[in-house]
Design a protein around this motif. Structure first.
Motif, PDB file in Angstrom:
ATOM      1  N   ARG A 173      -9.309  34.807  55.808  1.00  0.00           N
ATOM      2  CA  ARG A 173     -10.531  35.531  55.457  1.00  0.00           C
ATOM      3  C   ARG A 173     -10.606  36.915  56.096  1.00  0.00           C
ATOM      4  O   ARG A 173     -11.485  37.697  55.767  1.00  0.00           O
ATOM      5  CB  ARG A 173     -11.750  34.704  55.874  1.00  0.00           C
ATOM      6  N   ILE A 174      -9.720  37.214  57.023  1.00  0.00           N
ATOM      7  CA  ILE A 174      -9.709  38.553  57.627  1.00  0.00           C
ATOM      8  C   ILE A 174      -9.278  39.559  56.561  1.00  0.00           C
ATOM      9  O   ILE A 174      -8.254  39.372  55.882  1.00  0.00           O
ATOM     10  CB  ILE A 174      -8.752  38.591  58.836  1.00  0.00           C
ATOM     11  N   GLY A 175     -10.042  40.621  56.411  1.00  0.00           N
ATOM     12  CA  GLY A 175      -9.848  41.554  55.307  1.00  0.00           C
ATOM     13  C   GLY A 175      -8.424  42.050  55.108  1.00  0.00           C
ATOM     14  O   GLY A 175      -7.867  41.918  54.019  1.00  0.00           O
ATOM     15  N   LEU A 227       1.568  26.293  64.463  1.00  0.00           N
ATOM     16  CA  LEU A 227       1.984  27.694  64.372  1.00  0.00           C
ATOM     17  C   LEU A 227       1.503  28.248  63.034  1.00  0.00           C
ATOM     18  O   LEU A 227       1.685  27.619  61.991  1.00  0.00           O
ATOM     19  CB  LEU A 227       3.504  27.831  64.475  1.00  0.00           C
ATOM     20  N   ILE A 228       0.872  29.423  63.094  1.00  0.00           N
ATOM     21  CA  ILE A 228       0.370  30.086  61.890  1.00  0.00           C
ATOM     22  C   ILE A 228       1.119  31.407  61.728  1.00  0.00           C
ATOM     23  O   ILE A 228       1.215  32.205  62.667  1.00  0.00           O
ATOM     24  CB  ILE A 228      -1.146  30.349  61.975  1.00  0.00           C
ATOM     25  N   TYR A 229       1.661  31.619  60.545  1.00  0.00           N
ATOM     26  CA  TYR A 229       2.286  32.887  60.196  1.00  0.00           C
ATOM     27  C   TYR A 229       1.330  33.642  59.285  1.00  0.00           C
ATOM     28  O   TYR A 229       0.729  33.056  58.376  1.00  0.00           O
ATOM     29  CB  TYR A 229       3.603  32.679  59.438  1.00  0.00           C
ATOM     30  N   LEU A 230       1.211  34.935  59.513  1.00  0.00           N
ATOM     31  CA  LEU A 230       0.388  35.728  58.598  1.00  0.00           C
ATOM     32  C   LEU A 230       0.950  37.129  58.469  1.00  0.00           C
ATOM     33  O   LEU A 230       1.614  37.650  59.377  1.00  0.00           O
ATOM     34  CB  LEU A 230      -1.072  35.770  59.056  1.00  0.00           C
ATOM     35  N   LYS A 231       0.684  37.715  57.313  1.00  0.00           N
ATOM     36  CA  LYS A 231       1.042  39.101  57.052  1.00  0.00           C
ATOM     37  C   LYS A 231      -0.232  39.893  56.800  1.00  0.00           C
ATOM     38  O   LYS A 231      -1.175  39.387  56.186  1.00  0.00           O
ATOM     39  CB  LYS A 231       1.979  39.216  55.855  1.00  0.00           C
ATOM     40  N   ALA A 232      -0.245  41.127  57.285  1.00  0.00           N
ATOM     41  CA  ALA A 232      -1.400  42.000  57.102  1.00  0.00           C
ATOM     42  C   ALA A 232      -0.909  43.404  56.784  1.00  0.00           C
ATOM     43  O   ALA A 232       0.274  43.721  56.940  1.00  0.00           O
ATOM     44  CB  ALA A 232      -2.270  42.017  58.362  1.00  0.00           C
TER      45      ALA A 232
END
Length: 392
Positions: free
Chosen positions: A85-87, A218-223
């Motif tokens: 949910r982070i923009g 473990l969480i992977y995210l791209k921004a």
């Protein structure tokens, strides 16, 4: 004179002196082609370099609870969804250690330890890690609840699987006293070597078949790269509002700093090369227009004697200078684009043609050509017919 008559008269010199017009336009063509080449080739090289740096995970972060805590810290089950949910976040995936054991068959030594981790996976993990499937396919929503598994490259070697035969019987592995069908094998994943030593199963399948509690480890995210630091600052409180201090977030890749420095360096280089190329092209245009007007002063005198006024004389030569500039600019643009595409494809780079270079080069050369033709044409138009004819 109508605009059509003016255009026809302005193109008369080009049609009657084709070789001179071609040579005159050649200087403009070379200038604009040089501008496109010296900006397009570095831009293509930069794009290739940016793609290589991006493959190193410049826009990826990893979130995990601080290890070796008593009692152990668990991320909330909805942590990945909250991070999404982070923009500026563009993609999120999570994995969890199920603490299950995996073997090639059910005939194994109880003391035999493969050293492989069974991971519950969620989301589009290969896209997050820039991973590719060597054989078969990765887990999907359709297989999430089924007893199916995907092997990392090291796990496949240890279990004795090189690839999956599409037409043959599906191989199986034994996980916690249950058979799981293999549907895919991954290539090595440099962004996360732990995946190479893992056996991946669906999130729902792990919960129903392996007694997995649903908490990601473990969480992977791209921004977006420009917001990666801001995303990192809010991640702990987002994924674990109750204990943000017990969450650790990886630092942005050092390749990100290198990528930003490279972009700045290339931008400055583009401006310098473009300015030099445009200046050279502009000088060629100015020289062409001055000579074109001076060598036709006798024609100007004759037309004045036949009744043409000064405005018509100026308009005629300005129209010709504009036409030469446009023709030269179009030819130079085609030449520059063709040369840039050929070199980029030869180097296996993604071809990049800066639109600003094409538009700026053509507009700049055209403006300089018009400016160079104004003064001589105005000066020649002020001459009386007898004076203009007497100069040659």
């Amino acid at each position: 004179m109508s605009p059509l008559d003016l255009l026809t008269l302005g193109l008369l010199g080009i049609r009657t002196r084709k070789l001179r017009a071609a040579l005159s336009a050649l200087g403009i063509s070379i200038g604009i082609a040089t501008l496109i080449i010296v900006t397009g080739i570095p831009a293509s090289s930069q794009r290739a370099l940016m793609d290589q740096l991006a493959a190193m995970g410049t826009n990826m972060l990893q979130v995990a609870p601080i290890p070796n805590q008593t009692p152990p810290v668990l991320l909330p089950q909805e942590a990945a969804a909250m991070a999404a949910r982070i923009g500026p976040v563009t993609a999120v995936s999570a994995v969890a250690n199920t603490h299950a054991t995996v073997h090639r068959s059910d005939r194994f030594d109880p003391h035999d330890f493969t050293g492989l981790t069974v991971l519950a996976t969620q989301g589009d993990l290969p896209r997050l890690l820039n991973a590719t499937v060597r054989s078969g396919q990765f887990l999907t929503a359709a297989t999430d609840r089924l007893p199916t598994a995907v092997l990392g490259s090291v796990a496949a070697d240890r279990l004795g699987f090189n690839r999956l035969d599409p037409g043959g019987p599906a191989p199986q592995v034994f996980i916690n006293s249950r058979w799981f069908t293999l549907i895919g094998i991954l290539d090595p994943t440099p962004l996360s070597p732990d995946i190479d030593r893992s056996v991946m199963v669906g999130w729902d399948a792990a919960q129903h078949l392996l007694d997995f509690d649903g908490h990601p480890t473990l969480i992977y995210l791209k921004a977006r790269e420009e917001a990666i630091e801001a995303v990192r600052a809010v991640l702990p409180a987002t994924v674990h509002p109750e204990l943000p201090g017990m969450v650790q977030v990886s630092r942005p890749s050092e390749a990100l700093a290198a990528k930003r420095a490279t972009q700045t360096t290339f931008s400055a280089l583009f401006l310098g090369l473009a300015a030099i190329a445009l200046l050279v092209g502009g000088i060629g245009v100015a020289n062409t227009m001055v000579i074109s007007v001076l060598e036709r002063r006798r024609e100007i005198g004759l037309r004045r004697a036949l009744g043409a006024n000064r405005r018509q004389i100026c308009a005629q030569f300005l129209t010709e200078s504009v036409a030469l500039s446009v023709l030269g600019g179009l030819a130079g643009s085609l030449l520059g684009v063709a040369a840039t595409l050929a070199y980029a494809l030869y180097q296996h780079w993604p071809p990049v043609i800066p639109a600003t270079a094409m538009a700026g080069g053509l507009a700049g050369a055209l403006a300089i050509g018009v400016a160079a033709g104004v003064y001589p044409s105005v000066r020649a138009a002020r001459l009386t017919p007898t004076t203009a004819l007497a100069t040659l």
